[in-house]
Design a protein around this motif. Structure first.
Motif, PDB file in Angstrom:
ATOM      1  N   SER A 115       0.328  -1.101   0.077  1.00  0.00           N
ATOM      2  CA  SER A 115      -0.282   0.156  -0.100  1.00  0.00           C
ATOM      3  C   SER A 115       0.999   1.004   0.161  1.00  0.00           C
ATOM      4  O   SER A 115      -0.132   2.020  -0.399  1.00  0.00           O
ATOM      5  CB  SER A 115      -0.883   0.338   1.450  1.00  0.00           C
ATOM      6  N   ARG A 124      -3.128   5.689  -7.867  1.00  0.00           N
ATOM      7  CA  ARG A 124      -4.157   5.104  -6.717  1.00  0.00           C
ATOM      8  C   ARG A 124      -5.481   4.468  -8.092  1.00  0.00           C
ATOM      9  O   ARG A 124      -6.542   3.882  -7.054  1.00  0.00           O
ATOM     10  CB  ARG A 124      -4.856   6.698  -6.554  1.00  0.00           C
ATOM     11  N   TYR A 127      -6.427   0.217  -7.505  1.00  0.00           N
ATOM     12  CA  TYR A 127      -7.265  -0.207  -6.292  1.00  0.00           C
ATOM     13  C   TYR A 127      -8.587  -0.188  -6.612  1.00  0.00           C
ATOM     14  O   TYR A 127      -9.258  -0.975  -6.065  1.00  0.00           O
ATOM     15  CB  TYR A 127      -7.569   0.711  -5.353  1.00  0.00           C
TER      16      TYR A 127
END
Length: 181
Positions: A115, A124, A127
């Motif tokens: 992460s 990002r 995800y």
């Protein structure tokens, strides 16, 4: 480290080469176990070392024919090295604790590291996973982490050079049992 470089390796050299070179992971773990844990060297380990090394050299020299640059073989080698090292860390670091606590620590550390890397890289969007790919991702995660749990159960019971090749053997058996299209 190992999973990330495995993904990069699959992208650069392909899944087949990555899987073949990834077979070095038990060898690396065994060599480190001999050096760091004092495990005995046996004839099967020596023979296996020679066969795996020859196979890796053949793969790396045939890289041009397989569609990648020969130096890119370093990516799956780094991945295999990381996976080999982690077995030694598990054997030493998780010694004396139960498999549930050991697996929890292992998975939590991996989640934090991965992460942090994704957040630091600014990707990002990675995800975002929905639908059928999410189901496959969850199934893969569950089965891979069940393997981690069973490895952590087995490591206190046997030598690294015996325990570590077992999951790799089941992967090879699964691939050879898969029917051809």
């Amino acid at each position: 480290g190992g999973r990330l470089t495995r993904f990069l390796a699959i992208e650069k050299v392909g899944a087949a080469v990555c899987a073949a070179v990834g077979s070095l992971s038990p060898l690396i773990a065994s060599l480190l176990a001999i050096l760091l844990l004092g495990e005995r060297v046996t004839l099967p380990i020596v023979v296996g070392t020679v066969v795996i090394t020859i196979g890796t050299v053949l793969l790396s020299t045939s890289g041009e024919r397989l569609g990648f640059r020969p130096w890119q073989i370093v990516l799956p080698l780094i991945s295999a090295t990381c996976f080999g090292i982690v077995q030694i860390i598990r054997k030493i670091g998780l010694d004396g604790m139960g498999p549930v606590l050991g697996t929890s620590i292992n998975l939590t550390a991996a989640l934090i590291a991965f992460s942090a890397l994704m957040l630091a890289s600014g990707h990002r969007g990675i995800y975002a996973c929905r639908g059928r790919p999410l189901v496959h991702f969850i199934r893969a995660g569950l089965t891979e982490n069940a393997g981690v749990f069973l490895t952590i159960v087995a490591l206190p019971l046997g030598a690294v050079s015996v325990v570590t090749p077992l999951p790799a053997t089941t992967q090879r058996a699964r691939h050879t049992a898969t029917p051809l299209p």
